[in-house]
Design an enzyme around this catalytic site. Structure first.
Site, PDB file in Angstrom:
ATOM      1  N   CYS A   1      -6.658 -35.090   6.379  1.00 31.72           N
ATOM      2  CA  CYS A   1      -5.991 -35.961   5.397  1.00 31.72           C
ATOM      3  C   CYS A   1      -6.748 -37.274   5.454  1.00 31.72           C
ATOM      4  O   CYS A   1      -7.557 -37.509   6.331  1.00 31.72           O
ATOM      5  CB  CYS A   1      -4.537 -36.234   5.786  1.00 31.72           C
ATOM      6  SG  CYS A   1      -3.558 -34.775   5.960  1.00 31.72           S
TER       7      CYS A   1
ATOM      8  N   ARG B   1     -11.013 -35.551   1.679  1.00 30.71           N
ATOM      9  CA  ARG B   1     -10.441 -35.090   2.942  1.00 30.71           C
ATOM     10  C   ARG B   1      -9.173 -34.271   2.740  1.00 30.71           C
ATOM     11  O   ARG B   1      -8.657 -33.657   3.677  1.00 30.71           O
ATOM     12  CB  ARG B   1     -10.131 -36.288   3.848  1.00 30.71           C
ATOM     13  CG  ARG B   1     -11.316 -37.151   4.188  1.00 30.71           C
ATOM     14  CD  ARG B   1     -10.892 -38.373   4.991  1.00 30.71           C
ATOM     15  NE  ARG B   1     -10.264 -37.967   6.232  1.00 30.71           N
ATOM     16  CZ  ARG B   1     -10.953 -37.691   7.349  1.00 30.71           C
ATOM     17  NH1 ARG B   1     -12.259 -37.770   7.337  1.00 30.71           N
ATOM     18  NH2 ARG B   1     -10.341 -37.333   8.442  1.00 30.71           N
TER      19      ARG B   1
ATOM     20  N   TRP C   1      -3.797 -33.022   3.101  1.00 26.15           N
ATOM     21  CA  TRP C   1      -4.175 -31.603   3.174  1.00 26.15           C
ATOM     22  C   TRP C   1      -3.065 -30.981   4.005  1.00 26.15           C
ATOM     23  O   TRP C   1      -2.974 -31.220   5.211  1.00 26.15           O
ATOM     24  CB  TRP C   1      -5.534 -31.448   3.853  1.00 26.15           C
ATOM     25  CG  TRP C   1      -6.060 -30.043   3.815  1.00 26.15           C
ATOM     26  CD1 TRP C   1      -6.689 -29.412   2.780  1.00 26.15           C
ATOM     27  CD2 TRP C   1      -5.986 -29.071   4.866  1.00 26.15           C
ATOM     28  NE1 TRP C   1      -7.012 -28.124   3.129  1.00 26.15           N
ATOM     29  CE2 TRP C   1      -6.589 -27.888   4.395  1.00 26.15           C
ATOM     30  CE3 TRP C   1      -5.478 -29.083   6.153  1.00 26.15           C
ATOM     31  CZ2 TRP C   1      -6.693 -26.729   5.164  1.00 26.15           C
ATOM     32  CZ3 TRP C   1      -5.581 -27.942   6.934  1.00 26.15           C
ATOM     33  CH2 TRP C   1      -6.182 -26.776   6.435  1.00 26.15           C
TER      34      TRP C   1
ATOM     35  N   ASN D   1      -2.517 -38.508   9.908  1.00 26.36           N
ATOM     36  CA  ASN D   1      -3.486 -37.422   9.776  1.00 26.36           C
ATOM     37  C   ASN D   1      -3.503 -36.723  11.112  1.00 26.36           C
ATOM     38  O   ASN D   1      -3.728 -37.345  12.141  1.00 26.36           O
ATOM     39  CB  ASN D   1      -4.872 -37.991   9.451  1.00 26.36           C
ATOM     40  CG  ASN D   1      -5.939 -36.912   9.462  1.00 26.36           C
ATOM     41  OD1 ASN D   1      -5.626 -35.740   9.320  1.00 26.36           O
ATOM     42  ND2 ASN D   1      -7.184 -37.307   9.636  1.00 26.36           N
ATOM     43  N   GLY D   2      -3.188 -35.431  11.124  1.00 26.50           N
ATOM     44  CA  GLY D   2      -3.208 -34.706  12.399  1.00 26.50           C
ATOM     45  C   GLY D   2      -2.042 -33.737  12.466  1.00 26.50           C
ATOM     46  O   GLY D   2      -1.455 -33.378  11.450  1.00 26.50           O
TER      47      GLY D   2
ATOM     48  N   GLU E   1     -24.874 -18.383   5.431  1.00 22.08           N
ATOM     49  CA  GLU E   1     -24.628 -19.651   4.735  1.00 22.08           C
ATOM     50  C   GLU E   1     -24.496 -19.429   3.230  1.00 22.08           C
ATOM     51  O   GLU E   1     -23.616 -19.992   2.585  1.00 22.08           O
ATOM     52  CB  GLU E   1     -25.761 -20.632   5.047  1.00 22.08           C
ATOM     53  CG  GLU E   1     -25.695 -21.958   4.325  1.00 22.08           C
ATOM     54  CD  GLU E   1     -24.414 -22.742   4.584  1.00 22.08           C
ATOM     55  OE1 GLU E   1     -23.642 -22.382   5.488  1.00 22.08           O
ATOM     56  OE2 GLU E   1     -24.153 -23.700   3.830  1.00 22.08           O
TER      57      GLU E   1
ATOM     58  N   LYS F   1     -21.163 -20.479   1.091  1.00 21.03           N
ATOM     59  CA  LYS F   1     -21.223 -21.360  -0.095  1.00 21.03           C
ATOM     60  C   LYS F   1     -20.515 -20.702  -1.273  1.00 21.03           C
ATOM     61  O   LYS F   1     -19.708 -21.309  -1.961  1.00 21.03           O
ATOM     62  CB  LYS F   1     -22.679 -21.642  -0.468  1.00 21.03           C
ATOM     63  CG  LYS F   1     -23.401 -22.602   0.451  1.00 21.03           C
ATOM     64  CD  LYS F   1     -22.974 -24.036   0.293  1.00 21.03           C
ATOM     65  CE  LYS F   1     -22.065 -24.647   1.303  1.00 21.03           C
ATOM     66  NZ  LYS F   1     -21.999 -24.457   2.654  1.00 21.03           N
TER      67      LYS F   1
ATOM     68  N   GLU G   1     -16.608 -20.420  -0.681  1.00 16.10           N
ATOM     69  CA  GLU G   1     -15.764 -21.616  -0.594  1.00 16.10           C
ATOM     70  C   GLU G   1     -15.690 -22.381  -1.902  1.00 16.10           C
ATOM     71  O   GLU G   1     -14.741 -23.146  -2.091  1.00 16.10           O
ATOM     72  CB  GLU G   1     -16.213 -22.529   0.543  1.00 16.10           C
ATOM     73  CG  GLU G   1     -17.563 -23.150   0.421  1.00 16.10           C
ATOM     74  CD  GLU G   1     -17.836 -24.102   1.592  1.00 16.10           C
ATOM     75  OE1 GLU G   1     -16.894 -24.701   2.141  1.00 16.10           O
ATOM     76  OE2 GLU G   1     -19.007 -24.240   1.949  1.00 16.10           O
TER      77      GLU G   1
ATOM     78  N   HIS H   1     -25.034   0.595   9.662  1.00 13.14           N
ATOM     79  CA  HIS H   1     -24.007   0.955  10.664  1.00 13.14           C
ATOM     80  C   HIS H   1     -22.610   0.823  10.101  1.00 13.14           C
ATOM     81  O   HIS H   1     -21.688   0.438  10.824  1.00 13.14           O
ATOM     82  CB  HIS H   1     -24.208   0.082  11.907  1.00 13.14           C
ATOM     83  CG  HIS H   1     -25.559   0.259  12.534  1.00 13.14           C
ATOM     84  ND1 HIS H   1     -25.915   1.395  13.236  1.00 13.14           N
ATOM     85  CD2 HIS H   1     -26.669  -0.512  12.497  1.00 13.14           C
ATOM     86  CE1 HIS H   1     -27.167   1.289  13.645  1.00 13.14           C
ATOM     87  NE2 HIS H   1     -27.664   0.142  13.215  1.00 13.14           N
TER      88      HIS H   1
ATOM     89  N   LYS I   1     -12.948 -31.662   3.697  1.00 17.53           N
ATOM     90  CA  LYS I   1     -14.330 -31.900   4.116  1.00 17.53           C
ATOM     91  C   LYS I   1     -14.472 -31.904   5.622  1.00 17.53           C
ATOM     92  O   LYS I   1     -15.428 -31.381   6.167  1.00 17.53           O
ATOM     93  CB  LYS I   1     -14.834 -33.237   3.561  1.00 17.53           C
ATOM     94  CG  LYS I   1     -16.276 -33.552   3.936  1.00 17.53           C
ATOM     95  CD  LYS I   1     -17.235 -32.558   3.349  1.00 17.53           C
ATOM     96  CE  LYS I   1     -18.672 -32.820   3.789  1.00 17.53           C
ATOM     97  NZ  LYS I   1     -19.566 -31.730   3.373  1.00 17.53           N
TER      98      LYS I   1
HETATM   99  C1  AGP Z   1     -19.192 -25.984   4.892  1.00 17.86           C
HETATM  100  O1  AGP Z   1     -19.571 -25.956   3.529  1.00 17.86           O
HETATM  101  C2  AGP Z   1     -17.735 -26.233   5.073  1.00 17.86           C
HETATM  102  N1  AGP Z   1     -17.285 -27.374   4.376  1.00 17.86           N
HETATM  103  C3  AGP Z   1     -17.301 -26.188   6.520  1.00 17.86           C
HETATM  104  O2  AGP Z   1     -17.589 -24.897   6.985  1.00 17.86           O
HETATM  105  C4  AGP Z   1     -17.978 -27.201   7.478  1.00 17.86           C
HETATM  106  O3  AGP Z   1     -19.332 -26.885   7.646  1.00 17.86           O
HETATM  107  C5  AGP Z   1     -17.293 -27.095   8.852  1.00 17.86           C
HETATM  108  O4  AGP Z   1     -15.932 -27.423   8.686  1.00 17.86           O
HETATM  109  C6  AGP Z   1     -17.926 -27.992   9.918  1.00 17.86           C
HETATM  110  O5  AGP Z   1     -17.799 -29.330   9.546  1.00 17.86           O
HETATM  111  P1  AGP Z   1     -18.660 -30.421  10.379  1.00 17.86           P
HETATM  112  O6  AGP Z   1     -20.100 -30.105  10.154  1.00 17.86           O
HETATM  113  O7  AGP Z   1     -18.252 -31.741   9.807  1.00 17.86           O
HETATM  114  O8  AGP Z   1     -18.283 -30.280  11.824  1.00 17.86           O
END
Ligand code: AGP
Length: 613
Positions: free
Chosen positions: A2, A28, A76, A102-103, A488, A492, A495, A511, A608
């Site tokens: 958040c 966030r 969030w 936040n938490g 990766e 991408k 998400e 396999h 994020k």
């Molecule tokens: C990647 O596109 C995502 N947003 C997510 O997997 C991110 O890489 C992960 O949460 C790690 O974040 P950080 O690099 O800030 O630790």
């Protein structure tokens, strides 16, 4: 997870500062938001489910426009669905205090029962409201806000970054953290707190990153720091040299696309000042990367999450190949609970863009308790990961706003490559000439990266994205140093397009997973010249034989010729091919999401920086 923000001014209104601060923090979390301001002897709260624009509509009557102090929150959801009632700020019902958080408060149910037994009424499902009542109860006993906050926080188990305000004899604004990030600052006439320095940059570049267990009392022109136990503490003031413009879209439709196009500059900023061409070596800032320190290392343990973890896997291939140092890589969230067994002289390498990811931080701390030397690759100078590292490789990707990480990933891979060279040279397993050759290739990467970011690539990506816009699912396949690139590429797409996509080691398909292939199913295969190129070509044949529609990405021309669709990537050495191969995958995810009408920069359910477990 958040975003929180707080402001108090000697004169002048703060409401717009709060709203603009929340706009900078929306990445966030954005399922609801709200503000609380001191309106004379009362506190006025406005909060709303939905984006910031919904809140702005609520504030349009101007009733709170002249307030000189307040707090704000963009959420969030962790406890309680997104709704007006669950939106922050929360209060104790007295109208004399409000709090944003936040938490996660892990023991909130027990505390809620205790407070309800005293007759306190709750109006939300959140864990945060418990904290409001704990603080309100102490205020009612006559404590100052800072002491009330300390007393309340002493009852809490979990993670928090909070801003809490109270009106009474005087106005008070207090911030505190244990886990999620919090930055504070004071100018001559005001003081601020925020989850991210981006929200403070319009007001000041000189900020204080408060530490776990710190409490900050904010008043116009002054920040007083102490510990939860009340003992005084001081923290350095850091000057932030990011510019506002760097965090803006610069004319691109989305932050993600802007950040993809920034990658050539990111490569230069992260690598070029560190290359020692003559010595065939690299130099990192700060202590801890010298030969003596690195020679003693017997193992490297990587902990990271998501995209950063994929960069960690690539770093494993690079360090083991170029420096012959054993490397283990773990999901940080798994490492924490699997009872890891580590050997002496192990360094734990935390890789993180934000430097605030709860799982990565916790894994790094556990490894340190088990005797590892904590080092990191990170993009945020004042972040917790950086401050808890004995040695850091800062990536210079600049602020990454798009939730889907792109330029930070490329910077992390480049940092991993340079770390492999440094380790190889320090351990005497990489000769000067080999070092020079590798670094030459690194220097030549920029024009190749720029050569990819052209209309030719974009039109090829758009064409392929359009062809498969209705696909139910994708496979992304790769081998060796490009297997993590497959992971990766799949992440991408998942998400930001919300389409199922699975990254897999190409050699593993036979396999079991190959059973999933149906005629026409899109299979993205990444292949570059190198020792596994021939094997990947065989994997392409196996997939095609079952009707899969192969989309080849890379510089291996035979693979491109075999495929149904192809995006050619400039050639480079195998170890640097991930930096180029990932770009078409980033662009593919972007265009696929665009075609599907998804929110590119703020994908659903995501945030994020995941600063809670
Ligand atoms: C990647 O596109 C995502 N947003 C997510 O997997 C991110 O890489 C992960 O949460 C790690 O974040 P950080 O690099 O800030 O630790």
């Amino acid at each position: 997870m958040c975003g929180i923000v707080g402001a108090v001014a000697r004169q002048g209104a703060v409401l717009q500062d709060l709203v603009e601060g929340l706009r900078k923090l929306e990445y966030r979390g954005y399922d609801s938001c709200g503000v609380a301001v001191a309106d004379g002897a009362e506190i006025a709260i406005r909060r709303k489910v939905g984006r910031l624009t919904e809140l702005e509509a609520l504030l349009a009557d101007g009733a709170l426009a002249s307030a000189r102090a307040g707090i704000g929150h963009t959420r969030w959801a962790t406890h309680g669905k997104p709704s007006d009632e669950n939106a922050h700020p929360h209060s104790d019902g007295s109208g004399r205090m409000a709090l944003v958080h936040n938490g996660i408060i892990e023991n909130y149910l027990e505390l809620r029962r205790e407070l309800q037994a005293e007759g306190r009424k709750f109006s939300s499902e959140t864990d945060t409201e418990v904290l409001s009542h704990l603080v309100g109860r102490e205020l009612a006993r006559g404590l100052s806000l800072a002491d009330a906050g300390r007393a309340a926080l002493s009852r809490v188990h979990g993670y928090y970054a909070i801003a809490v305000m109270a009106v009474g004899k005087t106005f008070e604004l207090v911030a505190a953290r244990q886990g999620p990030p919090l930055v504070v600052a004071a100018t001559a006439d005001a003081a601020w707190c925020a989850s991210d320095v981006l929200a403070l940059l319009p007001h000041t570049r000189d900020v204080i990153y408060i530490e776990d267990g710190d409490v900050a009392e904010l008043s116009p022109g002054k920040v007083v720091l102490s510990r939860v136990d009340g003992s005084p503490v001081s923290r350095p003031v850091r000057h932030i040299d990011w510019d506002e413009e760097a965090a803006s879209k610069r004319g691109f439709p989305h932050f993600m696309l802007k950040e993809i196009f920034e990658q050539p500059d990111v490569l230069a900023r992260t690598a070029f000042d560190r290359i020692l061409q003559l010595e065939g070596d690299v130099a990192f800032e700060g202590d801890g990367w010298d030969d003596a320190g690195l020679k003693r290392l017997e193992r490297l343990q990587v902990v990271a999450c998501g995209t950063a973890l994929h960069a960690g896997y690539i770093t494993k291939y690079l360090v083991e190949s170029l420096a012959r140092l054993p490397v283990d890589v773990d999901f940080a969230s798994e490492f924490r609970y699997r009872g890891p067994v580590l050997v002496a002289n192990t360094a734990v390498l935390a890789i993180s863009q934000s430097g605030e990811t709860a799982d990565t931080l916790a894994a790094m701390r556990l490894a340190r308790e088990l005797g590892c030397r904590p080092v990191s690759i990170c993009n945020v100078k004042g972040s917790t990961v950086v401050r808890e590292s004995e040695a850091v490789i800062l990536t210079h990707a600049g602020p990454e706003i798009g939730v889907a990480s792109t330029k930070a990933f490329v910077a992390q891979v480049i940092a991993g490559f340079m770390l492999a060279v440094r380790l190889g040279r320090a351990r005497g397993v990489l000769a000067v000439d080999d070092g020079r050759r590798l670094l030459d290739e690194l220097r030549c990467l920029r024009p190749r990266l720029e050569g990819l970011l052209t209309e030719k690539t974009l039109s090829a990506v758009r064409r392929i994205a359009e062809k498969h816009v209705k696909a139910k699912g994708f496979f992304f396949l790769g081998r060796g140093v490009n297997f993590p690139v497959a992971l990766e590429g799949a992440l991408k797409l998942k998400e930001i397009s919300y389409v199922h996509a699975e990254g897999y080691a190409a050699g593993e398909m036979k396999h079991g997973p190959i059973a999933l292939i149906e005629p026409g199913m899109p299979i993205v295969v990444i292949n570059s010249p190198g020792k596994v190129a021939e094997k990947v070509r065989s994997n392409i044949e196996q997939v095609k034989a079952r009707g899969g529609h192969v989309i080849a990405i890379g510089a291996d021309r035979e693979s491109l010729a075999l495929a149904d669709d192809a995006i050619e990537v400039p050639d480079t050495i195998e170890w640097l091919s991930p930096v180029l191969n990932v770009v078409p995958l980033q662009l593919f995810a972007y265009h696929h999401a665009l075609l599907r009408g998804c929110d590119i920069d703020k994908p659903r359910n995501l945030a994020k920086s995941v600063t809670v477990e």
